[in-house]
Scaffold this motif. Structure first.
Motif, PDB file in Angstrom:
ATOM      1  N   VAL A 158      -3.301   4.313  11.004  1.00  6.86           N
ATOM      2  CA  VAL A 158      -3.033   3.642   9.729  1.00  6.86           C
ATOM      3  C   VAL A 158      -1.562   3.262   9.639  1.00  6.86           C
ATOM      4  N   ALA A 199      -4.500  -0.379  -2.990  1.00  3.85           N
ATOM      5  CA  ALA A 199      -4.492   0.491  -1.814  1.00  3.85           C
ATOM      6  C   ALA A 199      -3.777   1.800  -2.115  1.00  3.85           C
ATOM      7  N   LEU A 200      -2.602   1.718  -2.817  1.00  2.61           N
ATOM      8  CA  LEU A 200      -1.862   2.941  -3.183  1.00  2.61           C
ATOM      9  C   LEU A 200      -2.736   3.857  -4.029  1.00  2.61           C
ATOM     10  N   PHE A 232       3.091   8.406   1.997  1.00  3.28           N
ATOM     11  CA  PHE A 232       2.059   9.179   1.305  1.00  3.28           C
ATOM     12  C   PHE A 232       0.959   9.595   2.265  1.00  3.28           C
ATOM     13  N   ILE A 233       0.575   8.684   3.179  1.00  2.00           N
ATOM     14  CA  ILE A 233      -0.488   9.027   4.123  1.00  2.00           C
ATOM     15  C   ILE A 233      -0.013  10.115   5.071  1.00  2.00           C
ATOM     16  N   ILE A 237      -0.093  -0.628   9.294  1.00  2.00           N
ATOM     17  CA  ILE A 237       0.697  -1.036   8.133  1.00  2.00           C
ATOM     18  C   ILE A 237       2.110  -1.434   8.559  1.00  2.00           C
ATOM     19  N   VAL A 265       7.732  -5.586  -1.868  1.00  8.73           N
ATOM     20  CA  VAL A 265       6.408  -5.216  -1.366  1.00  8.73           C
ATOM     21  C   VAL A 265       6.536  -4.328  -0.127  1.00  8.73           C
ATOM     22  N   ALA A 305      -5.459   5.455  -2.025  1.00  6.59           N
ATOM     23  CA  ALA A 305      -4.975   6.566  -1.203  1.00  6.59           C
ATOM     24  C   ALA A 305      -4.910   7.837  -2.026  1.00  6.59           C
ATOM     25  N   MET A 306      -4.355   7.728  -3.257  1.00  2.71           N
ATOM     26  CA  MET A 306      -4.230   8.928  -4.095  1.00  2.71           C
ATOM     27  C   MET A 306      -5.606   9.464  -4.482  1.00  2.71           C
ATOM     28  N   PHE A 355      -2.170  -4.384  -2.777  1.00  2.00           N
ATOM     29  CA  PHE A 355      -1.348  -3.273  -2.307  1.00  2.00           C
ATOM     30  C   PHE A 355      -1.345  -2.147  -3.337  1.00  2.00           C
ATOM     31  N   ASP A 356      -1.303  -2.521  -4.620  1.00  2.62           N
ATOM     32  CA  ASP A 356      -1.375  -1.489  -5.668  1.00  2.62           C
ATOM     33  C   ASP A 356      -2.717  -0.776  -5.618  1.00  2.62           C
ATOM     34  N   LEU A 387       3.323   3.771   0.966  1.00  2.00           N
ATOM     35  CA  LEU A 387       1.945   4.025   1.405  1.00  2.00           C
ATOM     36  C   LEU A 387       1.952   4.840   2.703  1.00  2.00           C
ATOM     37  N   ILE A 399      -8.147   2.139   3.125  1.00  2.00           N
ATOM     38  CA  ILE A 399      -6.798   1.790   2.668  1.00  2.00           C
ATOM     39  C   ILE A 399      -6.241   0.649   3.513  1.00  2.00           C
ATOM     40  N   LYS A 411       6.787  -0.878  -1.125  1.00  2.00           N
ATOM     41  CA  LYS A 411       5.465  -0.381  -1.510  1.00  2.00           C
ATOM     42  C   LYS A 411       4.680   0.071  -0.289  1.00  2.00           C
ATOM     43  N   LEU A 412       4.729  -0.749   0.773  1.00  2.00           N
ATOM     44  CA  LEU A 412       4.004  -0.385   1.997  1.00  2.00           C
ATOM     45  C   LEU A 412       4.611   0.857   2.641  1.00  2.00           C
ATOM     46  N   SER A 446      -0.287  13.272   2.896  1.00  2.00           N
ATOM     47  CA  SER A 446      -1.578  13.659   2.326  1.00  2.00           C
ATOM     48  C   SER A 446      -2.647  13.899   3.379  1.00  2.00           C
TER      49      SER A 446
END
Lengths: 166, 95, 107
Positions: free
Chosen positions: C45, B69-70, C76-77, C49, C66, B73-74, B66-67, C73, B50, C69-70, C80
């Protein structure tokens, strides 16, 4: 039917969250993309309204606010945990003495249990193995982190404060 | 104004270092005794991928990454969960 | 100043990613290996980022979405990665993989 209580409200909240997510991820604001976003969020909201918003709606806001207050302490614990692991990995003799411990908590709701399990995994020297009815099985990498969890119980107290379950 | 070449070099070095960590993990994914070590190593490689994807997105200045990468991740998360469930119960569909 | 912040974030992140990889190689059994990867990878990570996010804020400030978006991410990490670690741990424990004790052979 208990499950259908406040169904419209839950669909609305899910729709708003999904549409906000769409706007943030796409970043394009012309008519075609907005219409597609509305349609997709509506479909997702109708199908899966029962996944995002659970529980009584009057307590959800207070809990989210208390969760926000809990996060900085948790981040600091994560940094401590990483320094601890880095010390144990890079030390030539590897000072580890793994063991499995069990303990009980008074927490019952799913969100509280998930928060506590993830917090245990991210804090120094401990990882959750299993949860059943508020009883936790935890793998600890050495003696001190295990005792911090069973004897001290700071983290259980903090999570109980967040979710107001004493 | 800092010149952009400096950051390009930094991004390249960081990406190469992360590639080296992935190589270290591949040893565990190939050798690692037992299937659980292999799954854990593959999950770690996915997590590092990622970051590598985001770095590539900045290095080549393509925001599309970036999309990816998202999504990656999922997919990595779901894949690990399904694999853990399969190893635990022997099939994926039962509750 | 900006370059110092970005480079520090990136260097710390890469350091923690390396610690996670070395722990995956050095620790004696599956459970202790997950200790190294479950924690160090999450923070490593997130730090890399975050560094790229600061870089983005100063260099490409015309596309602030953007950054969101990061941030998604990273969030989410953080959710998850511990969950995946927990799922693997539980599966290994239920199938009867014995944890390593002090004094055992390496596995």
């Amino acid at each position: 039917m208990i499950e259908n209580e406040g169904k419209g409200f839950r669909i609305l909240v899910t729709f708003c969250v999904m549409f906000l997510f769409w706007l943030l991820l796409s970043g394009i604001f012309d008519a075609l993309h907005l219409t597609a976003g509305v349609i997709c969020s509506l479909i997702v909201a109708v199908i899966s309204y029962d996944l995002l918003v659970v529980g009584k709606r009057n307590k959800t806001l207070v809990r989210s606010f208390r969760l926000l207050l809990y996060i900085p302490w948790e981040l600091w614990q994560i940094v401590l945990a990483n320094i601890d692991v880095a010390y144990r990995v890079l030390h030539p003799k590897m000072p580890i003495d793994p063991r499995i411990i069990e303990f009980d908590t008074s927490l019952r709701s799913d969100f509280a249990l998930v928060t506590l399990a993830n917090s245990i995994t991210l804090t120094p020297g401990t990882i959750t193995i299993g949860v059943r009815d508020g009883r936790f099985w935890v793998h600890a990498v050495a003696k001190e982190p295990a005792e911090a969890l069973t004897v001290d119980g700071t983290m259980q107290q903090k999570v109980a404060d967040v979710y107001m379950e004493w | 104004m800092i010149e952009i070449e400096f950051f390009q070099t930094v991004l390249l070095v960081v990406g190469l270092l992360i590639a080296v960590t992935i190589l270290l993990c591949i040893y565990r994914a190939v050798v690692g005794p037992g299937v659980f070590n292999v799954v854990a190593a593959v999950n770690v490689i996915g997590t590092k991928t990622i970051v590598l994807l985001v770095l590539i997105g900045y290095y080549f200045e393509r925001p599309m990454f970036f999309d990816i990468a998202l999504l990656y991740a999922m997919l990595n998360f779901i894949g690990t969960l399904v694999f853990a469930k399969y190893l635990e119960r022997g099939d994926v569909c039962s509750r | 100043m900006l370059e110092v912040i970005v480079v520090v974030f990136l260097a710390l992140g890469v350091f923690f990613l390396f610690v996670g990889a070395i722990g995956l190689l050095r620790f004696p059994d599956f459970y202790t290996r997950l200790h190294a990867t479950g924690k160090c990878d999450t923070l490593g990570v997130a730090l890399v980022i975050l560094g790229l996010l600061v870089y983005h804020l100063f260099y490409y400030s015309d596309t602030p979405l953007v950054c969101v978006k990061l941030l998604f991410l990273i969030l989410f990490i953080f959710i998850s990665n511990p969950t995946a670690t927990y799922a693997l741990m539980k599966a290994a424990y239920r199938t009867g993989l014995k944890p390593w004790k002090l004094g055992d052979e390496r596995r």
